[in-house]
Design a protein around this motif. Structure first.
Motif, PDB file in Angstrom:
ATOM      1  N   PRO A  42       3.961 -11.665  -7.177  1.00 53.51           N
ATOM      2  CA  PRO A  42       3.802 -10.622  -6.157  1.00 53.51           C
ATOM      3  C   PRO A  42       3.639 -11.281  -4.785  1.00 53.51           C
ATOM      4  O   PRO A  42       2.930 -12.277  -4.669  1.00 53.51           O
ATOM      5  N   PRO A  43       4.308 -10.775  -3.754  1.00 55.67           N
ATOM      6  CA  PRO A  43       4.140 -11.377  -2.433  1.00 55.67           C
ATOM      7  C   PRO A  43       2.680 -11.322  -1.993  1.00 55.67           C
ATOM      8  O   PRO A  43       1.956 -10.381  -2.327  1.00 55.67           O
ATOM      9  N   VAL A  44       2.252 -12.346  -1.255  1.00 61.55           N
ATOM     10  CA  VAL A  44       0.893 -12.344  -0.723  1.00 61.55           C
ATOM     11  C   VAL A  44       0.876 -11.537   0.567  1.00 61.55           C
ATOM     12  O   VAL A  44       1.914 -11.298   1.189  1.00 61.55           O
ATOM     13  N   ILE A  45      -0.296 -11.113   0.977  1.00 64.09           N
ATOM     14  CA  ILE A  45      -0.456 -10.292   2.170  1.00 64.09           C
ATOM     15  C   ILE A  45      -0.657 -11.222   3.366  1.00 64.09           C
ATOM     16  O   ILE A  45      -1.667 -11.922   3.427  1.00 64.09           O
ATOM     17  N   PRO A  46       0.281 -11.250   4.326  1.00 65.46           N
ATOM     18  CA  PRO A  46       0.178 -12.205   5.432  1.00 65.46           C
ATOM     19  C   PRO A  46      -0.558 -11.672   6.662  1.00 65.46           C
ATOM     20  O   PRO A  46      -0.400 -12.190   7.753  1.00 65.46           O
ATOM     21  N   HIS A  47      -1.337 -10.610   6.480  1.00 63.08           N
ATOM     22  CA  HIS A  47      -2.063 -10.044   7.617  1.00 63.08           C
ATOM     23  C   HIS A  47      -3.438  -9.585   7.145  1.00 63.08           C
ATOM     24  O   HIS A  47      -3.699  -9.499   5.944  1.00 63.08           O
ATOM     25  N   SER A  48      -4.300  -9.290   8.080  1.00 64.96           N
ATOM     26  CA  SER A  48      -5.649  -8.850   7.736  1.00 64.96           C
ATOM     27  C   SER A  48      -5.606  -7.459   7.103  1.00 64.96           C
ATOM     28  O   SER A  48      -4.854  -6.590   7.542  1.00 64.96           O
ATOM     29  N   ILE A  49      -6.409  -7.279   6.075  1.00 62.60           N
ATOM     30  CA  ILE A  49      -6.553  -5.941   5.480  1.00 62.60           C
ATOM     31  C   ILE A  49      -8.008  -5.494   5.566  1.00 62.60           C
ATOM     32  O   ILE A  49      -8.408  -4.545   4.898  1.00 62.60           O
ATOM     33  N   GLU A  50      -8.768  -6.185   6.398  1.00 68.24           N
ATOM     34  CA  GLU A  50     -10.180  -5.830   6.567  1.00 68.24           C
ATOM     35  C   GLU A  50     -10.276  -4.394   7.093  1.00 68.24           C
ATOM     36  O   GLU A  50      -9.591  -4.018   8.047  1.00 68.24           O
ATOM     37  N   GLY A  51     -11.082  -3.601   6.450  1.00 78.68           N
ATOM     38  CA  GLY A  51     -11.264  -2.210   6.851  1.00 78.68           C
ATOM     39  C   GLY A  51     -10.214  -1.262   6.298  1.00 78.68           C
ATOM     40  O   GLY A  51     -10.276  -0.062   6.537  1.00 78.68           O
ATOM     41  N   TYR A  52      -9.220  -1.768   5.548  1.00 80.83           N
ATOM     42  CA  TYR A  52      -8.216  -0.890   4.957  1.00 80.83           C
ATOM     43  C   TYR A  52      -8.878  -0.032   3.889  1.00 80.83           C
ATOM     44  O   TYR A  52      -9.661  -0.531   3.086  1.00 80.83           O
ATOM     45  N   GLN A  53      -8.548   1.227   3.884  1.00 79.74           N
ATOM     46  CA  GLN A  53      -9.066   2.104   2.843  1.00 79.74           C
ATOM     47  C   GLN A  53      -8.052   2.144   1.712  1.00 79.74           C
ATOM     48  O   GLN A  53      -6.861   2.360   1.931  1.00 79.74           O
ATOM     49  N   LEU A  54      -8.535   1.902   0.521  1.00 80.77           N
ATOM     50  CA  LEU A  54      -7.689   1.924  -0.673  1.00 80.77           C
ATOM     51  C   LEU A  54      -8.475   2.640  -1.753  1.00 80.77           C
ATOM     52  O   LEU A  54      -9.340   2.057  -2.402  1.00 80.77           O
ATOM     53  N   SER A  55      -8.207   3.929  -1.903  1.00 82.73           N
ATOM     54  CA  SER A  55      -8.931   4.738  -2.875  1.00 82.73           C
ATOM     55  C   SER A  55      -7.946   5.684  -3.553  1.00 82.73           C
ATOM     56  O   SER A  55      -6.753   5.679  -3.248  1.00 82.73           O
ATOM     57  N   VAL A  56      -8.444   6.503  -4.429  1.00 86.63           N
ATOM     58  CA  VAL A  56      -7.594   7.460  -5.137  1.00 86.63           C
ATOM     59  C   VAL A  56      -6.903   8.398  -4.147  1.00 86.63           C
ATOM     60  O   VAL A  56      -5.766   8.810  -4.352  1.00 86.63           O
ATOM     61  N   ASN A  57      -7.573   8.699  -3.035  1.00 84.72           N
ATOM     62  CA  ASN A  57      -7.029   9.653  -2.070  1.00 84.72           C
ATOM     63  C   ASN A  57      -6.287   9.010  -0.903  1.00 84.72           C
ATOM     64  O   ASN A  57      -5.543   9.681  -0.203  1.00 84.72           O
ATOM     65  N   THR A  58      -6.502   7.732  -0.646  1.00 78.50           N
ATOM     66  CA  THR A  58      -5.940   7.085   0.542  1.00 78.50           C
ATOM     67  C   THR A  58      -5.455   5.684   0.216  1.00 78.50           C
ATOM     68  O   THR A  58      -6.131   4.932  -0.475  1.00 78.50           O
ATOM     69  N   ASN A  59      -4.287   5.328   0.746  1.00 81.25           N
ATOM     70  CA  ASN A  59      -3.772   3.969   0.616  1.00 81.25           C
ATOM     71  C   ASN A  59      -3.112   3.602   1.943  1.00 81.25           C
ATOM     72  O   ASN A  59      -1.983   3.994   2.213  1.00 81.25           O
ATOM     73  N   ARG A  60      -3.841   2.852   2.769  1.00 78.98           N
ATOM     74  CA  ARG A  60      -3.343   2.507   4.104  1.00 78.98           C
ATOM     75  C   ARG A  60      -2.104   1.618   4.039  1.00 78.98           C
ATOM     76  O   ARG A  60      -1.281   1.639   4.957  1.00 78.98           O
ATOM     77  N   CYS A  61      -1.937   0.838   2.981  1.00 82.40           N
ATOM     78  CA  CYS A  61      -0.758  -0.033   2.847  1.00 82.40           C
ATOM     79  C   CYS A  61       0.530   0.790   2.919  1.00 82.40           C
ATOM     80  O   CYS A  61       1.518   0.374   3.519  1.00 82.40           O
ATOM     81  N   LEU A  62       0.509   1.948   2.287  1.00 82.97           N
ATOM     82  CA  LEU A  62       1.707   2.776   2.204  1.00 82.97           C
ATOM     83  C   LEU A  62       2.120   3.340   3.557  1.00 82.97           C
ATOM     84  O   LEU A  62       3.286   3.693   3.753  1.00 82.97           O
ATOM     85  N   SER A  63       1.212   3.404   4.526  1.00 85.42           N
ATOM     86  CA  SER A  63       1.563   3.946   5.842  1.00 85.42           C
ATOM     87  C   SER A  63       2.559   3.056   6.577  1.00 85.42           C
ATOM     88  O   SER A  63       3.193   3.491   7.533  1.00 85.42           O
ATOM     89  N   CYS A  64       2.726   1.804   6.141  1.00 88.10           N
ATOM     90  CA  CYS A  64       3.731   0.904   6.727  1.00 88.10           C
ATOM     91  C   CYS A  64       4.799   0.479   5.721  1.00 88.10           C
ATOM     92  O   CYS A  64       5.961   0.312   6.089  1.00 88.10           O
ATOM     93  N   HIS A  65       4.413   0.274   4.455  1.00 85.14           N
ATOM     94  CA  HIS A  65       5.311  -0.334   3.472  1.00 85.14           C
ATOM     95  C   HIS A  65       6.083   0.666   2.611  1.00 85.14           C
ATOM     96  O   HIS A  65       6.983   0.263   1.877  1.00 85.14           O
ATOM     97  N   LYS A  66       5.740   1.937   2.666  1.00 86.82           N
ATOM     98  CA  LYS A  66       6.483   2.946   1.915  1.00 86.82           C
ATOM     99  C   LYS A  66       7.885   3.078   2.509  1.00 86.82           C
ATOM    100  O   LYS A  66       8.077   2.936   3.714  1.00 86.82           O
ATOM    101  N   ARG A  67       8.861   3.324   1.687  1.00 87.78           N
ATOM    102  CA  ARG A  67      10.269   3.316   2.090  1.00 87.78           C
ATOM    103  C   ARG A  67      10.521   4.078   3.391  1.00 87.78           C
ATOM    104  O   ARG A  67      11.166   3.573   4.304  1.00 87.78           O
TER     105      ARG A  67
END
Length: 134
Positions: A42-67
């Motif tokens: 799996p690719p590593v994350i090359p940026h800070s993810i401090e403070g990112y919310q990752l829960s059942v209701n929210t996934n901040r990663c998808l706000s940039c990486h989703k198609r």
């Protein structure tokens, strides 16, 4: 009598001292995509993810990486494998089993390895690609 015949599993009792924790290493946040160490890593994350919310209701990663958001964000799109269920069915949204990104993808830090590693890439061992001269 039974207590004498059963060996201790934990060794001698140790004092419960409070030791200072080592400082956390600094994350690599250069936003440069890293070479993978092995196929299908799996690719590593090359940026800070401090403070990112990752829960059942929210996934901040998808706000940039989703198609549908990659053109505006410039971020690489998540793999199409993340849209496939265990049964091989293609979904319109990210599969629930691939929703929690940090289960596989991790940020990188400059730190010494915890254990030794003798891994050598195939290209370092003289393995040639198909079609290359022998």
């Amino acid at each position: 009598m039974v207590a004498q015949s059963v060996p201790q599993l934990s060794g001698p009792p140790q004092q419960m001292d409070s030791l200072p924790a080592k400082p956390l290493p600094k994350w690599n946040v250069d936003d440069v995509r890293k070479m993978r160490a092995y196929p299908d890593q799996p690719p590593v994350i090359p940026h800070s993810i401090e403070g990112y919310q990752l829960s059942v209701n929210t996934n901040r990663c998808l706000s940039c990486h989703k198609r549908e958001f990659t053109e505006g964000s410039g971020a690489p799109m998540i793999s199409v494998t993340h849209y496939i269920t265990r049964e091989g069915q293609m979904l319109a949204d990210v599969s629930p089993r691939r929703y929690f990104c940090t289960a596989c993808h991790v940020p990188q830090a400059e730190s010494n390895p915890l254990v030794g590693n003798t891994f050598r890439d195939m290209s370092d061992m003289g393995v040639k690609l198909m079609g290359e001269e022998h």
